[in-house]
Design an enzyme around this catalytic site. Structure first.
Site, PDB file in Angstrom:
ATOM      1  N   GLU A 120      -1.526   4.632   1.880  1.00 13.69           N
ATOM      2  CA  GLU A 120      -1.225   4.671   0.441  1.00 13.69           C
ATOM      3  C   GLU A 120      -0.373   5.885   0.081  1.00 13.69           C
ATOM      4  OE1 GLU A 120      -5.120   6.934   0.880  1.00 13.69           O
ATOM      5  OE2 GLU A 120      -4.170   5.161   1.763  1.00 13.69           O
ATOM      6  N   HIS A 142       9.294  -6.817  20.323  1.00 12.13           N
ATOM      7  CA  HIS A 142       8.136  -7.657  20.059  1.00 12.13           C
ATOM      8  C   HIS A 142       6.830  -6.859  19.974  1.00 12.13           C
ATOM      9  CE1 HIS A 142      11.049 -10.674  21.178  1.00 12.13           C
ATOM     10  NE2 HIS A 142      11.139 -10.158  22.389  1.00 12.13           N
ATOM     11  N   HIS A 167       3.616   2.260  11.559  1.00 10.65           N
ATOM     12  CA  HIS A 167       2.652   2.459  10.478  1.00 10.65           C
ATOM     13  C   HIS A 167       2.906   3.801   9.813  1.00 10.65           C
ATOM     14  CE1 HIS A 167      -0.915   2.369   8.060  1.00 10.65           C
ATOM     15  NE2 HIS A 167      -1.170   1.138   8.488  1.00 10.65           N
ATOM     16  N   GLU A 177       0.869  -1.174   0.000  1.00  9.17           N
ATOM     17  CA  GLU A 177       0.000   0.000   0.000  1.00  9.17           C
ATOM     18  C   GLU A 177       0.903   1.221   0.000  1.00  9.17           C
ATOM     19  OE1 GLU A 177      -3.637   2.065   2.551  1.00  9.17           O
ATOM     20  OE2 GLU A 177      -2.959   0.060   3.100  1.00  9.17           O
ATOM     21  N   ASN A 186      20.802  -9.722  18.130  1.00 13.27           N
ATOM     22  CA  ASN A 186      20.041  -9.982  16.908  1.00 13.27           C
ATOM     23  C   ASN A 186      20.904 -10.091  15.660  1.00 13.27           C
ATOM     24  OD1 ASN A 186      16.857  -9.973  17.242  1.00 13.27           O
ATOM     25  ND2 ASN A 186      17.723  -8.622  18.802  1.00 13.27           N
ATOM     26  N   HIS A 231       3.778  -1.317   8.028  1.00 13.94           N
ATOM     27  CA  HIS A 231       2.859  -1.093   6.914  1.00 13.94           C
ATOM     28  C   HIS A 231       2.700   0.414   6.778  1.00 13.94           C
ATOM     29  CE1 HIS A 231      -1.145  -1.707   4.722  1.00 13.94           C
ATOM     30  NE2 HIS A 231      -0.254  -2.428   4.051  1.00 13.94           N
ATOM     31  N   GLN A 253      11.601  -7.741  15.425  1.00 11.94           N
ATOM     32  CA  GLN A 253      11.364  -8.883  16.308  1.00 11.94           C
ATOM     33  C   GLN A 253       9.970  -9.486  16.118  1.00 11.94           C
ATOM     34  OE1 GLN A 253      12.581  -8.006  20.371  1.00 11.94           O
ATOM     35  NE2 GLN A 253      14.370  -6.862  19.668  1.00 11.94           N
TER      36      GLN A 253
END
Length: 205
Positions: free
Chosen positions: A75, A107, A112, A53, A192, A72, A66
Site C-alpha cells: 500500500e 514467465h 512486488h 493497493e 515480443n 503488484h 510474459q
C-alpha cells in the site's frame, strides 16, 4: 480483463488503466487500477498487473510482461496519507512499481513493489524482485530472489541467486563481452514487440 480498482482506506480514488493504443493486452491477462502502460508492450496470457493497493504501476515502451507475471505492490496510501517508504522516485515522479523501457519480464516473474527495474534489463523466469531497485542493462538469470537491495547497472545475477544484502549486490559480476546472455534481451524485445503488433493487427480485422 482491463478494469478499475475499488475504493478502500488504502485507495481513495478509482482509476482506469492508461494503455497506449500500440500495446496489446491478451484477453486472459488482467490490468486493474492505476496502471500506466507505454507503447509497443506485449502483455501475455495469465499476466496480472494490479494497481489496486500500491500505485501507480508503470511499464515503459517496448517492454514485455510474459505469461504468468505478477506485478503488484504494498500500500502507498493509508487513510488519505502517502506511505513514502513504499514508493520510489524516478524522474521526479513517485511509483509503487516502475519498469523502464525495453525490459523483459519472463514467465512467472514477480515484481512486488516497492520496486524499480530500469531500462534494457532482462528478468529471468520465476524471479522475485521485492523492495529493490535494479539498474539498467542488467541480466537476472532465472530463479533469483532479490529483497531490499540496489543492483548496480550492467551486472548479471547467476541463476538461483538469493541477494538480500547490499554487499552481495555490490559484488555481483559485471557484464562483459564474453558473457553468454549479454545480448539476449534484444532478441526477446524483438519477438515480443512483433507479437504485440501482430496480435493487434489480427484483432482489427
Amino acid at each position: 480483463m482491463i478494469g478499475k480498482n475499488v475504493l478502500t482506506d488504502f485507495s481513495s480514488s478509482v482509476s482506469q488503466p492508461e494503455i497506449d493504443p500500440s500495446t496489446y493486452v491478451h484477453q486472459l491477462a488482467s490490468v486493474i487500477g492505476r496502471v500506466i502502460l507505454g507503447k509497443n508492450i506485449m502483455v501475455s496470457p495469465m499476466a496480472s498487473i494490479r494497481g489496486d493497493e500500491g500505485q501507480p504501476l508503470f511499464i515503459g515502451d517496448d517492454s514485455n510482461v510474459q505469461d504468468g507475471v505478477i506485478i503488484h505492490a504494498l500500500e502507498t496510501e493509508v487513510n488519505g496519507k502517502s506511505v513514502e517508504k513504499n514508493l520510489y522516485t524516478v524522474n521526479g515522479k513517485k511509483y509503487a512499481v516502475y519498469v523502464g523501457k525495453r525490459v523483459s519480464l519472463a514467465h512467472q516473474v514477480q515484481i512486488h513493489g516497492p520496486a524499480v527495474v530500469h531500462d534494457d534489463t532482462f528478468v529471468g523466469m520465476k524471479t522475485l524482485v521485492f523492495k529493490s531497485l535494479v539498474g539498467s542493462g542488467c541480466v537476472i538469470e532465472p530463479g533469483c530472489l532479490l529483497v531490499g537491495v540496489t543492483i548496480p547497472d550492467h551486472r548479471y545475477i547467476p541463476a538461483g541467486s538469493v541477494i538480500k544484502t547490499q554487499k552481495d549486490a555490490d559484488n555481483l559480476p559485471e557484464i562483459t563481452e564474453d558473457y553468454p546472455m549479454r545480448d539476449m534481451n534484444r532478441g526477446v524485445i524483438y519477438v515480443n514487440t512483433s507479437l504485440a503488433k501482430g496480435y493487434l493487427a489480427s484483432t482489427r480485422k
